[in-house]
Every structure is written in C-alpha cells, then in structure tokens.
Scaffold this motif. Structure first.
Motif, PDB file in Angstrom:
ATOM      1  N   VAL A 198       1.215   4.036  -3.279  1.00  0.00           N
ATOM      2  CA  VAL A 198       1.243   5.579  -3.069  1.00  0.00           C
ATOM      3  C   VAL A 198       2.377   6.169  -3.470  1.00  0.00           C
ATOM      4  N   TYR A 199       3.509   5.794  -3.007  1.00  0.00           N
ATOM      5  CA  TYR A 199       4.973   6.289  -3.277  1.00  0.00           C
ATOM      6  C   TYR A 199       5.259   6.260  -5.146  1.00  0.00           C
ATOM      7  N   SER A 202       0.900  -1.203   0.067  1.00  0.00           N
ATOM      8  CA  SER A 202       0.033   0.081  -0.002  1.00  0.00           C
ATOM      9  C   SER A 202       0.846   1.196   0.007  1.00  0.00           C
ATOM     10  N   ILE A 203       2.023   1.265   0.810  1.00  0.00           N
ATOM     11  CA  ILE A 203       2.708   2.416   0.886  1.00  0.00           C
ATOM     12  C   ILE A 203       3.621   2.388  -0.671  1.00  0.00           C
ATOM     13  N   THR A 223       5.243  -1.077  -6.061  1.00  0.00           N
ATOM     14  CA  THR A 223       4.142  -1.673  -5.244  1.00  0.00           C
ATOM     15  C   THR A 223       4.905  -3.201  -5.043  1.00  0.00           C
ATOM     16  N   THR A 241       3.010   6.183  -7.499  1.00  0.00           N
ATOM     17  CA  THR A 241       2.154   7.115  -8.119  1.00  0.00           C
ATOM     18  C   THR A 241       2.676   8.331  -8.053  1.00  0.00           C
ATOM     19  N   PHE A 242       3.029   8.775  -6.980  1.00  0.00           N
ATOM     20  CA  PHE A 242       3.848  10.101  -6.639  1.00  0.00           C
ATOM     21  C   PHE A 242       4.867  10.250  -7.588  1.00  0.00           C
TER      22      PHE A 242
END
Length: 87
Positions: free
Chosen positions: A41-42, A37-38, A65, A44-45
């Motif tokens: 997010v990272y 999950s982290i 991921t 995508t950023f």
C-alpha cells in the motif's frame, strides 16, 4: 532419497519439540505478511506521489513490499525470541 526423508523427519520432530523455534517462525511469518501488505500500500502511494515512470513503478512497489515485510517479520521474530525465556 532415504536420507532426505530421514532428515526431513528429524527436522520436523525438532521443530515440534522446540516450541520456541516454532513460535519465532510463526511470528516471522505473521510479521512478514502484515509488513508486506502495508509495504504494498505504501509503495503504491509512494510511486504515484513521486511520479515514478512506467515499469520502475512496479519495481519500486515490489522493493518496498519485500523490504517492509522482511523488516517487520524480523522485528516480530526477535520479539518472540526475547519472550522465549519468560514462562
């Protein structure tokens, strides 16, 4: 077919008997879930920050991921393995 069922039952009973193995597997699953999950997010950023084009953006997010999940899961499993001897 019967040998496969017997092997599955033997594996299950081994897993139930060995609480250390169960603890390591559980911690790996939790670590992989949290790390994934982290990583999503990272990833995508990071993909938007570096302006990665088109389909490569999806590939970058997927790689981030999976990599982050595997690494964090491995470290949590290793920590559980170190704590198995302490009780």
């Amino acid at each position: 077919r019967a040998s496969a069922v017997r092997l599955q039952l033997e594996t299950k009973s081994t897993m139930e008997k060995n609480s250390c193995l169960k603890n390591v597997a559980t911690n790996f699953g939790i670590g992989a879930t949290l790390g994934s999950s982290i990583g999503a997010v990272y990833g995508t950023f990071d993909a938007f920050r570096w302006k990665i084009p088109g389909i490569y953006k999806i590939r970058h997010i997927g790689q981030t991921t999976i990599t982050t999940g595997a690494i964090f899961g491995t470290f949590l499993a290793a920590g559980a393995l170190l704590h198995c001897g302490k009780s």
